[in-house]
Motif scaffolding. Structure first.
Motif, PDB file in Angstrom:
ATOM      1  N   ALA A 367       0.827  -1.209   0.000  1.00  0.00           N
ATOM      2  CA  ALA A 367       0.000   0.000   0.000  1.00  0.00           C
ATOM      3  C   ALA A 367       0.859   1.256   0.000  1.00  0.00           C
ATOM      4  CB  ALA A 367      -0.924  -0.008   1.214  1.00  0.00           C
ATOM      5  N   GLY A 368       1.956   1.216   0.750  1.00  0.00           N
ATOM      6  CA  GLY A 368       2.831   2.378   0.826  1.00  0.00           C
ATOM      7  C   GLY A 368       3.472   2.708  -0.504  1.00  0.00           C
ATOM      8  N   PHE A 369       3.971   1.702  -1.200  1.00  0.00           N
ATOM      9  CA  PHE A 369       4.599   1.955  -2.491  1.00  0.00           C
ATOM     10  C   PHE A 369       3.568   2.270  -3.566  1.00  0.00           C
ATOM     11  CE2 PHE A 369       8.619   0.311  -0.837  1.00  0.00           C
ATOM     12  CZ  PHE A 369       9.509   1.157  -1.479  1.00  0.00           C
ATOM     13  N   GLN A 370       2.396   1.664  -3.485  1.00  0.00           N
ATOM     14  CA  GLN A 370       1.352   2.003  -4.455  1.00  0.00           C
ATOM     15  C   GLN A 370       1.009   3.487  -4.368  1.00  0.00           C
ATOM     16  OE1 GLN A 370      -2.534   0.338  -3.756  1.00  0.00           O
ATOM     17  NE2 GLN A 370      -3.174   0.550  -5.895  1.00  0.00           N
ATOM     18  N   ALA A 371       1.020   4.022  -3.158  1.00  0.00           N
ATOM     19  CA  ALA A 371       0.663   5.426  -2.958  1.00  0.00           C
ATOM     20  C   ALA A 371       1.674   6.390  -3.567  1.00  0.00           C
ATOM     21  CB  ALA A 371       0.506   5.712  -1.462  1.00  0.00           C
ATOM     22  N   ILE A 372       2.939   5.969  -3.665  1.00  0.00           N
ATOM     23  CA  ILE A 372       3.950   6.894  -4.184  1.00  0.00           C
ATOM     24  C   ILE A 372       4.307   6.638  -5.650  1.00  0.00           C
ATOM     25  CG2 ILE A 372       4.913   7.238  -1.888  1.00  0.00           C
ATOM     26  CD1 ILE A 372       7.277   5.481  -2.709  1.00  0.00           C
ATOM     27  N   LEU A 373       3.661   5.669  -6.280  1.00  0.00           N
ATOM     28  CA  LEU A 373       3.920   5.411  -7.698  1.00  0.00           C
ATOM     29  C   LEU A 373       3.678   6.630  -8.595  1.00  0.00           C
ATOM     30  CD1 LEU A 373       2.663   1.778  -8.417  1.00  0.00           C
ATOM     31  CD2 LEU A 373       4.999   2.656  -8.649  1.00  0.00           C
ATOM     32  N   PRO A 374       2.726   7.517  -8.263  1.00  0.00           N
ATOM     33  CA  PRO A 374       2.508   8.673  -9.136  1.00  0.00           C
ATOM     34  C   PRO A 374       3.722   9.590  -9.311  1.00  0.00           C
ATOM     35  CG  PRO A 374       0.586   8.342  -7.763  1.00  0.00           C
ATOM     36  CD  PRO A 374       1.648   7.407  -7.256  1.00  0.00           C
ATOM     37  N   VAL A 375       4.677   9.560  -8.395  1.00  0.00           N
ATOM     38  CA  VAL A 375       5.851  10.426  -8.559  1.00  0.00           C
ATOM     39  C   VAL A 375       6.968   9.721  -9.313  1.00  0.00           C
ATOM     40  CG1 VAL A 375       5.284  11.617  -6.405  1.00  0.00           C
ATOM     41  CG2 VAL A 375       7.022   9.828  -6.384  1.00  0.00           C
ATOM     42  N   ALA A 376       6.764   8.453  -9.668  1.00  0.00           N
ATOM     43  CA  ALA A 376       7.778   7.719 -10.423  1.00  0.00           C
ATOM     44  C   ALA A 376       7.809   8.196 -11.865  1.00  0.00           C
ATOM     45  CB  ALA A 376       7.488   6.229 -10.373  1.00  0.00           C
ATOM     46  N   GLN A 377       9.007   8.348 -12.410  1.00  0.00           N
ATOM     47  CA  GLN A 377       9.169   8.829 -13.779  1.00  0.00           C
ATOM     48  C   GLN A 377       9.558   7.677 -14.701  1.00  0.00           C
ATOM     49  OE1 GLN A 377      11.301  12.424 -14.464  1.00  0.00           O
ATOM     50  NE2 GLN A 377      10.821  13.303 -12.472  1.00  0.00           N
ATOM     51  N   PRO A 378       8.781   7.427 -15.741  1.00  0.00           N
ATOM     52  CA  PRO A 378       9.121   6.331 -16.659  1.00  0.00           C
ATOM     53  C   PRO A 378      10.411   6.612 -17.403  1.00  0.00           C
ATOM     54  CG  PRO A 378       7.332   7.659 -17.546  1.00  0.00           C
ATOM     55  CD  PRO A 378       7.543   8.124 -16.143  1.00  0.00           C
ATOM     56  N   ARG A 379      11.107   5.552 -17.759  1.00  0.00           N
ATOM     57  CA  ARG A 379      12.352   5.706 -18.507  1.00  0.00           C
ATOM     58  C   ARG A 379      12.063   6.118 -19.941  1.00  0.00           C
ATOM     59  NH1 ARG A 379      16.562   0.960 -16.615  1.00  0.00           N
ATOM     60  NH2 ARG A 379      16.067   1.030 -14.396  1.00  0.00           N
ATOM     61  N   PRO A 380      12.933   6.931 -20.502  1.00  0.00           N
ATOM     62  CA  PRO A 380      12.733   7.314 -21.910  1.00  0.00           C
ATOM     63  C   PRO A 380      12.989   6.141 -22.841  1.00  0.00           C
ATOM     64  CG  PRO A 380      14.843   8.123 -21.118  1.00  0.00           C
ATOM     65  CD  PRO A 380      14.123   7.557 -19.917  1.00  0.00           C
ATOM     66  N   GLU A 381      12.441   6.231 -24.039  1.00  0.00           N
ATOM     67  CA  GLU A 381      12.647   5.177 -25.034  1.00  0.00           C
ATOM     68  C   GLU A 381      14.039   5.347 -25.642  1.00  0.00           C
ATOM     69  OE1 GLU A 381      10.935   4.311 -29.349  1.00  0.00           O
ATOM     70  OE2 GLU A 381       9.357   4.174 -27.838  1.00  0.00           O
ATOM     71  N   LEU A 382      15.023   4.908 -24.903  1.00  0.00           N
ATOM     72  CA  LEU A 382      16.414   5.032 -25.319  1.00  0.00           C
ATOM     73  C   LEU A 382      17.110   3.709 -25.027  1.00  0.00           C
ATOM     74  CD1 LEU A 382      18.659   6.965 -26.360  1.00  0.00           C
ATOM     75  CD2 LEU A 382      19.168   7.447 -23.944  1.00  0.00           C
ATOM     76  N   PRO A 383      17.443   2.934 -26.050  1.00  0.00           N
ATOM     77  CA  PRO A 383      18.036   1.615 -25.820  1.00  0.00           C
ATOM     78  C   PRO A 383      19.289   1.639 -24.953  1.00  0.00           C
ATOM     79  CG  PRO A 383      17.369   1.831 -28.112  1.00  0.00           C
ATOM     80  CD  PRO A 383      17.198   3.182 -27.485  1.00  0.00           C
ATOM     81  N   GLU A 384      20.039   2.732 -25.013  1.00  0.00           N
ATOM     82  CA  GLU A 384      21.290   2.811 -24.263  1.00  0.00           C
ATOM     83  C   GLU A 384      21.113   3.321 -22.831  1.00  0.00           C
ATOM     84  OE1 GLU A 384      21.832   3.220 -28.632  1.00  0.00           O
ATOM     85  OE2 GLU A 384      20.666   4.348 -27.144  1.00  0.00           O
ATOM     86  N   TYR A 385      19.881   3.615 -22.431  1.00  0.00           N
ATOM     87  CA  TYR A 385      19.673   4.291 -21.146  1.00  0.00           C
ATOM     88  C   TYR A 385      20.247   3.505 -19.965  1.00  0.00           C
ATOM     89  CZ  TYR A 385      17.346   7.275 -17.697  1.00  0.00           C
ATOM     90  OH  TYR A 385      17.082   8.136 -16.658  1.00  0.00           O
ATOM     91  N   SER A 386      19.999   2.204 -19.926  1.00  0.00           N
ATOM     92  CA  SER A 386      20.488   1.420 -18.793  1.00  0.00           C
ATOM     93  C   SER A 386      22.006   1.383 -18.742  1.00  0.00           C
ATOM     94  CB  SER A 386      19.930  -0.005 -18.841  1.00  0.00           C
ATOM     95  OG  SER A 386      20.384  -0.687 -19.999  1.00  0.00           O
ATOM     96  N   SER A 387      22.652   1.557 -19.895  1.00  0.00           N
ATOM     97  CA  SER A 387      24.116   1.552 -19.931  1.00  0.00           C
ATOM     98  C   SER A 387      24.711   2.831 -19.346  1.00  0.00           C
ATOM     99  CB  SER A 387      24.602   1.394 -21.374  1.00  0.00           C
ATOM    100  OG  SER A 387      24.169   0.162 -21.924  1.00  0.00           O
ATOM    101  N   LEU A 388      23.888   3.863 -19.168  1.00  0.00           N
ATOM    102  CA  LEU A 388      24.381   5.128 -18.651  1.00  0.00           C
ATOM    103  C   LEU A 388      24.745   5.053 -17.171  1.00  0.00           C
ATOM    104  CD1 LEU A 388      21.815   7.596 -20.304  1.00  0.00           C
ATOM    105  CD2 LEU A 388      24.053   6.893 -21.172  1.00  0.00           C
ATOM    106  N   PHE A 389      24.185   4.084 -16.455  1.00  0.00           N
ATOM    107  CA  PHE A 389      24.403   4.032 -15.013  1.00  0.00           C
ATOM    108  C   PHE A 389      25.828   3.652 -14.627  1.00  0.00           C
ATOM    109  CE2 PHE A 389      19.737   3.415 -15.181  1.00  0.00           C
ATOM    110  CZ  PHE A 389      19.381   4.485 -14.368  1.00  0.00           C
ATOM    111  N   ALA A 390      26.525   2.919 -15.488  1.00  0.00           N
ATOM    112  CA  ALA A 390      27.871   2.457 -15.139  1.00  0.00           C
ATOM    113  C   ALA A 390      28.823   3.618 -14.913  1.00  0.00           C
ATOM    114  CB  ALA A 390      28.403   1.521 -16.221  1.00  0.00           C
ATOM    115  N   SER A 391      28.883   4.547 -15.856  1.00  0.00           N
ATOM    116  CA  SER A 391      29.822   5.662 -15.754  1.00  0.00           C
ATOM    117  C   SER A 391      29.474   6.601 -14.609  1.00  0.00           C
ATOM    118  CB  SER A 391      29.866   6.448 -17.071  1.00  0.00           C
ATOM    119  OG  SER A 391      30.757   7.541 -16.971  1.00  0.00           O
ATOM    120  N   ILE A 392      28.204   6.938 -14.455  1.00  0.00           N
ATOM    121  CA  ILE A 392      27.851   7.859 -13.375  1.00  0.00           C
ATOM    122  C   ILE A 392      28.116   7.218 -12.024  1.00  0.00           C
ATOM    123  CG2 ILE A 392      25.403   7.199 -13.464  1.00  0.00           C
ATOM    124  CD1 ILE A 392      26.931  10.608 -12.424  1.00  0.00           C
TER     125      ILE A 392
END
Length: 426
Positions: A367-392
């Motif tokens: 219930a707690g996480f369901q309540a805060i889902l509205p502030v979650a931001q969907p990932r952009p349609e970018l195939p390389e997006y997940s690869s960006l996390f390594a460098s940062i």
């Protein structure tokens, strides 16, 4: 969904076939009019989650006697590389559990089959539209949303009450002030943050109204003034009174979770995948002691957290019979009944509204996480997006250790992104 703990030795026990004669990879065959055997790679945690998926696979077999499931649990941390290798050569599974950040990349490479108009997406109207968008690439849908998640502020209600704090902080400045109060009033560390992990830093970026990249403008924004401000705030969360200093060891995540579940730290940032573990901790034998709030907001005035989760995807290299069986399997695993069962047993969040039953939402974690889902931001349609996390992630570690300045570290990350995204400017 991000995890900081490795799969246990149970992986070996789970990497077995549910069918007596299943073979690895999509080369499993049909003998005459006998059953089709599909191979399913499950990438969930072997200890806490995989048993639920294995039980569902058995139920699918019972309901579909002409389809057998070769269930293989693959450790999440190595799954992306293993899938990439298998689909690019041989031995790929017919169907698998894909992290949302992988789906577009695999679709771009031609490894996935579109599921629009197939049995896999017969209930498409029931799913959250933003989650279907995350499973799409260039107008086609390549995955069925299985579970979703986001990051939230998790806190120990009893410790907050002991410190005289009556509500969760809504800004990072409030969080730091509360951490100091908690340390002073209870003797317990007020807050701990996952260090050197780009995914956990995303709420700071979103809080300043920015992201690692601007996909629409094809621009790298990780070294923008807004991003620099976000990282300066991030750094302060490890040095402010009452906060835990950065733990950049390989066991840092485990240390954070142990401290929180045993009541040695009052608040952390994490996702719903840890709820079952938290409930097993001595500080949360009473489940209602777990508080869940949206991540604090930055100077932009609004909180924001990344949307994670997993889709069920079907391999394009399988033959027609195996693809058809895989599509039925995907529909079964993502049905409302299955998602409710997964959520009840694994404390994960369903991706369709009809799976949120009254019994499910009675769980304070769900219930707690369901309540805060509205502030979650969907990932952009970018195939390389997940690869960006390594460098940062790497450069955040250097910044926290004062091996480079905030701006130098972000400029280094931007340079890495230029190589990954040659069509993007700075």
């Amino acid at each position: 969904m991000r995890r900081g703990i490795a799969a246990s030795a149970l992986v070996a026990a789970l990497a077995v076939s549910l069918a007596a004669c299943g073979s690895s990879g999509s080369s499993s065959s049909t003998a005459g009019n006998g059953p089709v055997t599909i191979t399913y790679w499950d990438t969930s945690n072997a200890t806490n989650e995989a048993p639920t998926y294995m039980d569902l696979a058995k139920k699918f077999e019972a309901a579909n006697p002409n389809i057998k499931v070769n269930f293989v649990n693959v450790p999440f941390d190595s799954a992306q590389n293993k899938l990439q290798t298998a689909m690019g050569s041989k031995g790929a599974p017919d169907v698998f559990r894909s992290e949302v950040g992988w789906t577009a990349a695999f679709a771009k490479a031609g490894y996935l089959t579109p599921l629009d108009g197939t049995p896999a997406l017969a209930d498409s109207a029931a799913f959250q539209p933003s989650l279907l968008k995350q499973a799409s690439y260039q107008g086609k849908t390549y995955g069925v949303p299985l579970v979703t998640d986001t990051l939230g502020l998790l806190y120990n209600k009893a410790l907050f009450a002991k410190a005289g704090i009556t509500a969760a902080p809504t800004t990072w400045d409030e969080l730091k002030a509360d951490a100091a109060t908690l340390k002073d009033k209870t003797g317990v560390d007020g807050f701990e943050m996952r260090a050197g992990d780009g995914y956990y830093a995303m709420p700071l970026l979103f809080g300043e109204g920015t992201d690692m990249v601007n996909t629409a403008a094809k621009k790298i924004t990780i070294n923008s003034p807004q991003a620099a401000a976000a990282v300066e705030t991030y750094k302060s969360l490890f040095t402010a009174p009452g906060t835990v200093k950065a733990d950049l060891t390989s066991d840092g995540y485990a240390h954070m979770m142990d401290a929180f579940t045993t009541g040695k730290v009052a608040a952390i940032i994490n996702g719903p995948w840890e709820i079952t573990n938290i409930y097993q901790g001595s500080a949360f034998t009473d489940k209602t002691n777990l508080g869940i709030a949206a991540v604090p907001a930055g100077s932009a005035g609004k909180p924001g957290a990344p949307t994670g989760g997993h889709n069920i995807a079907v391999y394009a290299g399988s033959d027609a019979a195996h693809q058809a069986a895989s599509e039925k399997f995907a529909a079964f695993m993502t049905s409302a009944t299955s998602q409710t069962e997964i959520a009840q047993k694994n404390s994960t969040l369903p991706t369709r509204s009809d799976a949120y039953t009254p019994a499910l939402t009675a769980d304070p974690g769900i219930a707690g996480f369901q309540a805060i889902l509205p502030v979650a931001q969907p990932r952009p349609e970018l195939p390389e997006y997940s690869s960006l996390f390594a460098s940062i992630g790497t450069n955040l570690g250097k910044i926290l250790q004062n091996q480079e300045s905030t701006q130098a570290g972000l400029d280094s990350t931007a340079a890495d992104y230029t190589k990954l995204l040659p069509g993007f400017g700075k």
